[in-house]
Motif scaffolding. Structure first.
Motif, PDB file in Angstrom:
ATOM      1  N   MET A 113       0.867  -1.188   0.036  1.00 36.46           N
ATOM      2  CA  MET A 113      -0.025   0.093   0.078  1.00 36.46           C
ATOM      3  C   MET A 113       1.142   1.239   0.116  1.00 36.46           C
ATOM      4  N   GLU A 114       1.903   1.160   0.714  1.00 39.71           N
ATOM      5  CA  GLU A 114       2.927   2.405   0.762  1.00 39.71           C
ATOM      6  C   GLU A 114       3.397   2.733  -0.683  1.00 39.71           C
ATOM      7  N   GLY A 115       3.766   1.803  -1.520  1.00 36.69           N
ATOM      8  CA  GLY A 115       4.460   2.067  -2.760  1.00 36.69           C
ATOM      9  C   GLY A 115       3.486   2.513  -3.719  1.00 36.69           C
ATOM     10  N   ILE A 116       2.050   2.236  -3.769  1.00 32.18           N
ATOM     11  CA  ILE A 116       1.098   2.540  -4.883  1.00 32.18           C
ATOM     12  C   ILE A 116       1.202   4.139  -4.997  1.00 32.18           C
ATOM     13  N   GLY A 119       3.673   5.689  -7.436  1.00 28.72           N
ATOM     14  CA  GLY A 119       3.476   5.480  -8.936  1.00 28.72           C
ATOM     15  C   GLY A 119       2.522   6.638  -9.187  1.00 28.72           C
ATOM     16  N   PHE A 120       1.910   7.327  -8.358  1.00 27.93           N
ATOM     17  CA  PHE A 120       0.856   8.244  -8.567  1.00 27.93           C
ATOM     18  C   PHE A 120       1.512   9.732  -9.261  1.00 27.93           C
ATOM     19  N   LYS A 121       0.965  10.234 -10.416  1.00 29.24           N
ATOM     20  CA  LYS A 121       1.182  11.440 -10.771  1.00 29.24           C
ATOM     21  C   LYS A 121       0.518  12.712 -10.103  1.00 29.24           C
ATOM     22  N   TYR A 122       1.185  13.551  -9.387  1.00 24.36           N
ATOM     23  CA  TYR A 122       0.739  14.577  -8.619  1.00 24.36           C
ATOM     24  C   TYR A 122       0.674  16.093  -9.306  1.00 24.36           C
ATOM     25  N   ASP A 123      -0.408  16.771  -8.968  1.00 26.98           N
ATOM     26  CA  ASP A 123      -0.291  18.132  -9.371  1.00 26.98           C
ATOM     27  C   ASP A 123       0.701  18.946  -8.957  1.00 26.98           C
ATOM     28  N   ASP A 124       0.920  18.775  -7.660  1.00 24.32           N
ATOM     29  CA  ASP A 124       1.733  19.385  -6.682  1.00 24.32           C
ATOM     30  C   ASP A 124       3.349  18.598  -6.879  1.00 24.32           C
ATOM     31  N   GLN A 125       4.339  19.343  -7.520  1.00 30.64           N
ATOM     32  CA  GLN A 125       5.532  18.910  -7.892  1.00 30.64           C
ATOM     33  C   GLN A 125       6.317  18.573  -6.593  1.00 30.64           C
ATOM     34  N   SER A 126       6.136  18.845  -5.597  1.00 25.33           N
ATOM     35  CA  SER A 126       6.873  18.531  -4.260  1.00 25.33           C
ATOM     36  C   SER A 126       6.176  17.440  -3.602  1.00 25.33           C
ATOM     37  N   ALA A 127       5.088  16.911  -4.091  1.00 27.89           N
ATOM     38  CA  ALA A 127       4.373  15.906  -3.281  1.00 27.89           C
ATOM     39  C   ALA A 127       5.206  14.599  -3.531  1.00 27.89           C
ATOM     40  N   LEU A 128       5.471  14.057  -4.669  1.00 29.05           N
ATOM     41  CA  LEU A 128       6.272  12.926  -4.854  1.00 29.05           C
ATOM     42  C   LEU A 128       7.510  12.920  -4.107  1.00 29.05           C
ATOM     43  N   LEU A 176       6.418   0.826  -8.974  1.00 27.52           N
ATOM     44  CA  LEU A 176       6.644   0.682 -10.330  1.00 27.52           C
ATOM     45  C   LEU A 176       5.452  -0.039 -11.017  1.00 27.52           C
ATOM     46  N   LEU A 177       4.813  -0.891 -10.431  1.00 22.97           N
ATOM     47  CA  LEU A 177       3.361  -1.304 -10.885  1.00 22.97           C
ATOM     48  C   LEU A 177       2.114  -0.430 -11.188  1.00 22.97           C
ATOM     49  N   ALA A 178       2.204   0.310 -10.105  1.00 27.03           N
ATOM     50  CA  ALA A 178       1.376   1.642 -10.199  1.00 27.03           C
ATOM     51  C   ALA A 178       1.633   2.661 -11.084  1.00 27.03           C
ATOM     52  N   GLY A 179       3.128   2.952 -11.181  1.00 30.09           N
ATOM     53  CA  GLY A 179       3.287   3.714 -12.327  1.00 30.09           C
ATOM     54  C   GLY A 179       3.176   3.328 -13.413  1.00 30.09           C
ATOM     55  N   TRP A 180       3.409   2.073 -14.152  1.00 29.40           N
ATOM     56  CA  TRP A 180       3.251   1.352 -15.274  1.00 29.40           C
ATOM     57  C   TRP A 180       2.040   1.429 -15.750  1.00 29.40           C
ATOM     58  N   MET A 181       0.903   0.877 -14.669  1.00 30.18           N
ATOM     59  CA  MET A 181      -0.259   0.949 -15.092  1.00 30.18           C
ATOM     60  C   MET A 181      -0.772   2.200 -15.388  1.00 30.18           C
ATOM     61  N   GLY A 182      -0.690   3.177 -14.530  1.00 25.51           N
ATOM     62  CA  GLY A 182      -1.102   4.474 -14.627  1.00 25.51           C
ATOM     63  C   GLY A 182      -0.931   5.135 -15.866  1.00 25.51           C
ATOM     64  N   ASN A 183       0.318   5.067 -16.449  1.00 21.91           N
ATOM     65  CA  ASN A 183       0.951   5.521 -17.416  1.00 21.91           C
ATOM     66  C   ASN A 183       0.166   5.103 -18.766  1.00 21.91           C
ATOM     67  N   ARG A 184      -0.309   3.769 -18.820  1.00 21.29           N
ATOM     68  CA  ARG A 184      -0.829   3.105 -19.951  1.00 21.29           C
ATOM     69  C   ARG A 184      -2.385   2.971 -19.798  1.00 21.29           C
ATOM     70  N   PHE A 185      -2.940   3.218 -18.810  1.00 21.19           N
ATOM     71  CA  PHE A 185      -4.291   3.170 -18.677  1.00 21.19           C
ATOM     72  C   PHE A 185      -4.783   4.317 -17.925  1.00 21.19           C
ATOM     73  N   VAL A 187      -8.004   5.170 -16.731  1.00 22.04           N
ATOM     74  CA  VAL A 187      -8.805   4.770 -16.019  1.00 22.04           C
ATOM     75  C   VAL A 187      -8.124   4.341 -14.582  1.00 22.04           C
ATOM     76  N   VAL A 188      -6.920   3.807 -14.854  1.00 25.58           N
ATOM     77  CA  VAL A 188      -5.858   3.156 -13.599  1.00 25.58           C
ATOM     78  C   VAL A 188      -5.475   4.456 -12.909  1.00 25.58           C
ATOM     79  N   GLN A 189      -5.078   5.496 -13.349  1.00 31.61           N
ATOM     80  CA  GLN A 189      -4.575   6.633 -12.870  1.00 31.61           C
ATOM     81  C   GLN A 189      -5.606   7.300 -12.220  1.00 31.61           C
ATOM     82  N   HIS A 190      -6.960   7.144 -12.659  1.00 30.94           N
ATOM     83  CA  HIS A 190      -7.857   7.855 -11.974  1.00 30.94           C
ATOM     84  C   HIS A 190      -8.189   7.354 -10.753  1.00 30.94           C
ATOM     85  N   TYR A 191      -8.577   5.846 -10.743  1.00 33.84           N
ATOM     86  CA  TYR A 191      -8.883   5.146  -9.518  1.00 33.84           C
ATOM     87  C   TYR A 191      -7.420   5.022  -8.513  1.00 33.84           C
ATOM     88  N   LEU A 192      -6.388   5.378  -8.923  1.00 36.36           N
ATOM     89  CA  LEU A 192      -5.078   5.415  -8.184  1.00 36.36           C
ATOM     90  C   LEU A 192      -5.493   6.552  -7.061  1.00 36.36           C
TER      91      LEU A 192
END
Length: 243
Positions: A113-116, A119-128, A176-185, A187-192
């Motif tokens: 759960m910590e890793g997911i 892999g998310f794309k944040y609007d806030d550049q300092s968040a990641l 890595l899994l969250a980032g990979w799926m989020g970049n390709r789908f 809908v996955v990025q939305h539900y992340l």
């Protein structure tokens, strides 16, 4: 995905696990103050970076998922017995049996759960980068506690290394899994985002539990523990310079 961040988290996890494997007797006070510092740092990062992000994107729904994440962590700690926030629950000397499987399962789910959110794309550049630093700091006492319990479960040296390496890989693999799926789908990025809100709730549970319970008698806050918390919060405030 920034590989340097993932290497940092991997190194922090292995480093934390090596402490009880190389030092026969780790000071109880060291663990208390380390937990207080890392818990406060993670708490500050969540409040200043992740909470604004999820509320901006999800509105009032964010609160629902944060509460669900909070109580999901309550459930997970029934398996891990609170190792995420420094509880070891070691048996007495005359009783050496430790149920290792549920401990590893609960802590591994938490680590995934910590890793997911990593892999998310944040609007806030300092968040990641801030979250990466917070998770890496949290990994040190988390791995320290895990390996302390495994040592008391009389695991062989080779088994200890296997457990530590496998556990250290869980969070980076999830990222890595969250980032990979989020970049390709899309809908996955939305539900992340909903998963991020769940993890925010879990982080809030862990960090606040560290403040008032871990390593203390009668839930008191000693001066040194307050100082460790203050330093952690100060460093969390400094992450705002990434903006």
């Amino acid at each position: 995905m920034n590989w340097n961040y993932l290497i940092l988290i991997l190194a922090a996890t292995v480093g934390g696990g090596l402490i009880p494997m190389t030092i026969k007797r780790v000071s109880a006070n060291f663990s208390i103050y380390l937990l207080a510092f890392t818990g406060a740092f993670l708490f500050g990062v969540v409040i200043m970076h992740l909470l604004p992000e999820v509320y901006h994107e999800l509105g009032h729904q964010a609160g629902v998922y944060i509460v669900l994440g909070f109580f999901l962590q309550v459930f997970l700690q029934q398996l891990s017995h609170g190792m995420e926030h420094g509880h070891t629950h070691l048996p007495q000397e005359h009783h050496h049996h430790i149920a290792v499987t549920p401990l590893l399962l609960g802590l591994s789910i938490h680590a995934f759960m910590e890793g997911i959110p990593l892999g998310f794309k944040y609007d806030d550049q300092s968040a990641l980068p801030s979250l990466m630093a917070g998770v890496a700091a949290h990994k040190i006492p988390e791995a320290l506690t895990l390996m302390t319990v495994m040592i008391h479960a009389h695991k062989k040296r080779s088994e200890l290394w296997s457990i530590l390496v496998c556990f250290a890989l869980v969070t980076p693999i999830a990222a890595l899994l969250a980032g990979w799926m989020g970049n390709r789908f899309e809908v996955v990025q939305h539900y992340l985002l909903y998963v991020v809100a769940l993890v925010v709730g879990a982080f809030l549970h862990i960090s606040t539990t560290i403040f008032y319970e871990s390593g203390t008698k009668h839930h008191e806050l000693s001066r040194k523990k307050v100082l460790a918390i203050a330093i952690g919060l100060l460093l969390a405030f400094l992450t705002l310079i990434f903006e």
